[in-house]
Write an enzyme that holds these catalytic residues in place. Structure first.
Site, PDB file in Angstrom:
ATOM      1  CG  ASP A  52      31.889  -4.889  10.070  1.00  0.00           C
ATOM      2  OD1 ASP A  52      32.876  -5.525  10.489  1.00  0.00           O
ATOM      3  OD2 ASP A  52      31.777  -3.653  10.179  1.00  0.00           O
TER       4      ASP A  52
ATOM      5  CG  HIS B 242      35.544  -4.417  12.689  1.00  0.00           C
ATOM      6  ND1 HIS B 242      34.640  -4.021  11.718  1.00  0.00           N
ATOM      7  CD2 HIS B 242      36.408  -3.384  12.829  1.00  0.00           C
ATOM      8  CE1 HIS B 242      34.946  -2.802  11.298  1.00  0.00           C
ATOM      9  NE2 HIS B 242      36.008  -2.392  11.958  1.00  0.00           N
TER      10      HIS B 242
ATOM     11  CB  SER C 275      35.870   0.763  11.792  1.00  0.00           C
ATOM     12  OG  SER C 275      36.483   0.285  10.634  1.00  0.00           O
TER      13      SER C 275
END
Length: 858
Positions: free
Chosen positions: A195, A270, A632
């Site tokens: 990620d 994220h 996600s």
């Protein structure tokens, strides 16, 4: 979007790599002929060699050295894989194996180019034997002709696809209790995250959140990079590994070290979000804009985190870096890989499965690593799936029952709903449009976007003070050119009582997440409702009959506020953005005999950790938590729940974990009705219908039931290889990627014949028999079998009843007979009902394409 190739000056590129201090394995060669041009067009290529990678060779050695092909229990008791019998950890005992393979790669490049310029970025040796290299197309062609080389593929780009979801999934009273409570849930299991990195200072990743100290997982051998923004001490017993990979991005000249951080640190947000969803500590207070929204917990709060940063805020990521991250994660010994990323384009070639990322993940599955991937946010159209292969567990996004709503009551008693994590007003306040509060020096001619309230100097404070300021929400907010935060700064500077945003009519179908607001405010997301607001406002203005100037603002309103959560019984539902099946087999969009997604999980409006310097959402900049939506967010829910299964069943293969999650899934919402799927981007709640397996796979995850599935469907690496070899014309591609010949497999199978907990037949002609083998991991039990046939198909399942002892296997024969031709898939289900309470759910998808001149396909 495909990956882009840029012209570059070789020497300048090398200097950039050195200045960034990026630790990559490089081989840089200068040409002897200085007359060669410096600006040749170059690109990154991923090269695989014919010799098998480490994980394949070690697995073969283990098979030769052991008569027992099952999993061995550590010390004969625990059931955990021992380091000796776990092929992922053989490399720990052979630290020079990667170095030696890297030298072989260097030798191949030197012999191939004989003094020409090139830049090697990575050597892959664990899951893939190969390397990535920056060369010209002519050099890539030269490499492809080498006898040692199996495959040369151009690099491509990739992109990134809680406080309440543990309760919604029943973890505190269910799955966590089975594992001894949240203080032990997931302990000893390592989840690797590919990620945008992680913020190691966040309390969700601390190792002192509990009085019970974290154990050190003995099977993990990863390291923690140390840089200026990821200093020594960033890792601990919770966050046990952290690396970053950016060589492919650096070669393109698009890596900005000040924004993207040449370290595992998360400059986006994220990566911290996804890691905490899966494995964040339990009971961490969620405080945003000074408001408390509960306490956060990951699905497996005691599991360990290993971070492999390969995505970046400013450009996304590239396959060469992602493959390097996957290869390292497997070598380090992670148990689970969580990928909240998808390719920017459908892989070309004879099948979507043949791409560097999926083939690296096939080797990861062979090494015993469970791989979870987000389905993608390209729904709701059919064949929008961005995760393809049967060895990857693909997760779609659904809502959960907690929702945040806000509303405004107008002076004419009308109530308009909206969004905004904001306090309410204590009374009715006068409404004033930003366009009617301009100072004498500002006009809409000077600034056509002045109505978005981005600069307080444009407005007359005497008019705005103590009133509700009406601002426009345009496409510029969607693009990040204007921000909610700046509008509230304007309101604060003008001493406004609050802000009301109306939706610009040109913003059609855009869905808003609840946005944090420090003062009273609301965003009205519906253009129709925005018209109602503006009509009331304009009709309440009093103007001078002669000059037509406004002499009184008569509209008033009260904002109710949106800080308190509400709970809905119509959850879960499949979100409009969640990518849908059928699984595209190739670039011609032929359907594969593989059901995707595998499952859906909570993915909408998820609270989770946020990086202190995260910039992915400007509204949450500087906050410790953020509410995000997407597949996600759904994928790490499954990664965390898989850790609970791995903890309870340490010898489970990846396919066994996938089976446990799939067969136990629920098909119903909290009301007991069918799970619904949103079918349109615009007004999604007004365009929905019952979900099909192409929307939700086996259904919505049932965390507690997945820990006691009863029966398991096992699929092995050899099964996947037989499937790949069964694809027409695939033999040379299989050889190129795996180093294995298809002739070594006595028979090939179609996707429908893989022993998966679902059956998909993309082209049923006449009739067909499909078999499934089930293994009982529970006690002795008697099952009855029922089914509902897809439309246009008659079917029979045999046997209809069976008794099965613990550890035994049962063969299930499923007979399909086509009755009516169709162009679209129809759906059915098989249910196995045990007398001890186990229920096994098998979804079916069939497209009937009758050809009466054809022979029966059995």
């Amino acid at each position: 979007m495909g990956s882009s190739c840029r012209s570059c000056r070789w020497l300048r590129l090398f200097v950039v790599v050195l200045l960034l201090g990026f630790l990559v394995c490089t081989s840089f060669c200068r040409a002897q002929d200085d007359s060669e041009p410096d600006d040749e067009i170059t690109a990154v290529y991923i090269v695989t060699l014919k010799q098998a990678p480490s994980v394949h060779r070690f697995a073969q050695e283990l098979r030769r050295g052991s008569k027992n092909h099952g999993f061995h229990k550590k010390n004969g008791t625990s059931g955990r894989l021992s380091r000796l019998n776990n092929p992922r950890n053989v490399s720990i005992s052979h630290p020079r194996s990667g170095y030696n393979i890297s030298r072989v790669h260097d030798s191949i490049l030197r012999r191939a180019f004989k003094g020409e310029k090139y830049l090697k970025l990575y050597s892959y040796h664990y899951l893939i034997n190969g390397f990535s290299v920056l060369v010209t197309p002519q050099q890539a062609e030269k490499l492809s002709r080498r006898r040692e080389v199996a495959n040369v593929v151009s690099d491509f780009s990739v992109r990134t696809a809680t406080t309440h979801t543990p309760q919604f999934l029943g973890l505190p009273q269910g799955a966590w209790i089975q594992e001894g409570g949240y203080e032990t849930a997931g302990e000893g299991v390592v989840i690797g995250f590919i990620d945008t990195g992680i913020d190691p200072t966040h309390p969700s990743f601390a190792d002192d959140a509990s009085e019970h100290s974290y154990p050190v997982p003995s099977h993990f051998s990863g390291i923690c990079e140390v840089t200026r923004d990821f200093p020594s001490g960033s890792c601990n017993r919770k966050l046990i590994g952290a690396r970053h990979f950016a060589a492919s991005a650096i070669t393109r000249g698009i890596f900005n070290s000040s924004q993207d951080y040449a370290s595992p640190f998360d400059g986006d947000g994220h990566g911290s979000h996804t890691a905490s969803v899966a494995a964040g500590n339990h009971g961490i207070p969620v405080v945003v804009t000074g408001h408390h929204f509960g306490n956060a917990s990951g699905m497996a709060p005691r599991s360990h985190i290993a971070v492999y940063k390969a995505l970046y805020k400013s450009f996304g990521g590239f396959a060469a870096d992602v493959v390097a991250a996957i290869d390292q994660a497997a070598q380090d010994g992670v148990d689970i890989i969580s990928l909240s990323i998808t390719p920017n384009r459908r892989p070309p070639g004879i099948a979507t499965f043949f791409n560097p990322i999926d083939m690296a993940l096939l080797s990861a599955a062979k090494a015993g690593i469970f791989v979870v991937q987000a389905a993608g946010n390209t729904g709701p159209s059919p064949k929008s799936m961005s995760s393809f292969s049967p060895w990857i567990f693909t997760v779609g996004a659904a809502s959960h029952d907690r929702i945040y709503t806000n509303s405004i009551i107008l002076g004419n008693s009308l109530t308009i709903s909206g969004v905004g994590l904001a306090p309410g007003t204590d009374k009715m306040y006068t409404l004033i449009s930003a366009l009617h509060a301009l100072n004498n020096n500002t006009t809409t001619t000077d600034d056509m976007y002045v109505g978005e309230c981005q600069d307080s100097s444009n407005f007359n404070q005497d008019l705005v003070q103590g009133n509700l300021l009406i601002c426009s929400y345009s496409i510029r907010f969607v693009l990040g050119l204007s921000t909610i935060k700046q509008a509230f700064e304007t309101a604060k500077n003008l001493s406004a009582a609050g802000i009301v945003f109306y939706m610009d009519p040109f913003v059609i179908g855009f869905q808003l997440n609840p946005t944090p607001m420090k003062m009273p405010g609301i965003i009205i997301p519906s253009p129709d409702d925005s018209k109602i607001l503006l009509q009331y406002y304009n009709s309440s203005l009093e103007r001078d009959e002669v000059t037509k100037k406004i002499i009184k603002f008569g509209a008033v309103a009260c904002i109710l506020g949106g800080l308190k959560a509400n709970f809905s019984n119509s959850a879960p539902k499949i979100m409009y953005y969640s990518a849908r099946g059928p699984d595209p087999e190739d670039s011609f969009l032929d359907d594969a005999d593989i059901m995707k997604p595998n499952l859906v999980a909570p993915g909408n409006s998820i609270w989770a950790a946020w990086s202190s310097l995260g910039t992915d959402s400007v509204e949450f900049q500087g906050e410790s938590f953020a509410m995000m939506s997407g597949t996600s967010m759904a994928a790490p829910h499954i990664a965390g729940l898989a850790a609970l299964i791995k903890q309870k069943f340490p010898s489970f293969s990846p396919s066994a974990i996938a089976s446990a999650l799939s067969t136990s899934a629920t098909l119903y919402d909290k009301n007991g009705g069918p799970i619904m799927a949103q079918r349109a981007y615009a007004k999604p709640d007004e365009n929905q219908s019952p979900a099909t397996p192409f929307d939700m796979g086996s259904g919505f995850v049932n965390a507690t039931a997945s820990l006691d599935p009863g029966l398991i469907f096992y699929a092995s690496y050899n099964d996947y290889m037989s499937f790949l070899c069964g694809i027409n014309g695939s033999s040379p591609v299989v050889l190129n990627y795996t180093g294995q010949n298809c002739w070594a497999y006595n028979s090939t199978i179609s996707g429908a014949d893989l022993n998966l907990p679902s059956i998909t037949i993309a082209r049923l002609n006449q009739s067909r028999t499909v078999q499934r083998t089930l293994t009982n991991i529970a006690g002795n039990e008697t099952y009855s079998v029922g089914w509902s046939a897809p439309y246009g198909v008659s079917m029979k399942v045999s046997p209809t009843h069976f008794s099965i002892a613990s550890g035994e296997k049962q063969l299930l024969n499923v007979f399909f007979n086509a009755t009516t031709s169709s162009t679209a898939a129809s759906f059915g289900r098989i249910g196995l009902f045990g007398n001890q309470g186990h229920i096994v759910n098998i979804p079916l998808s069939v497209v009937v394409r009758l050809s009466y001149n054809a022979t029966t396909n059995s």
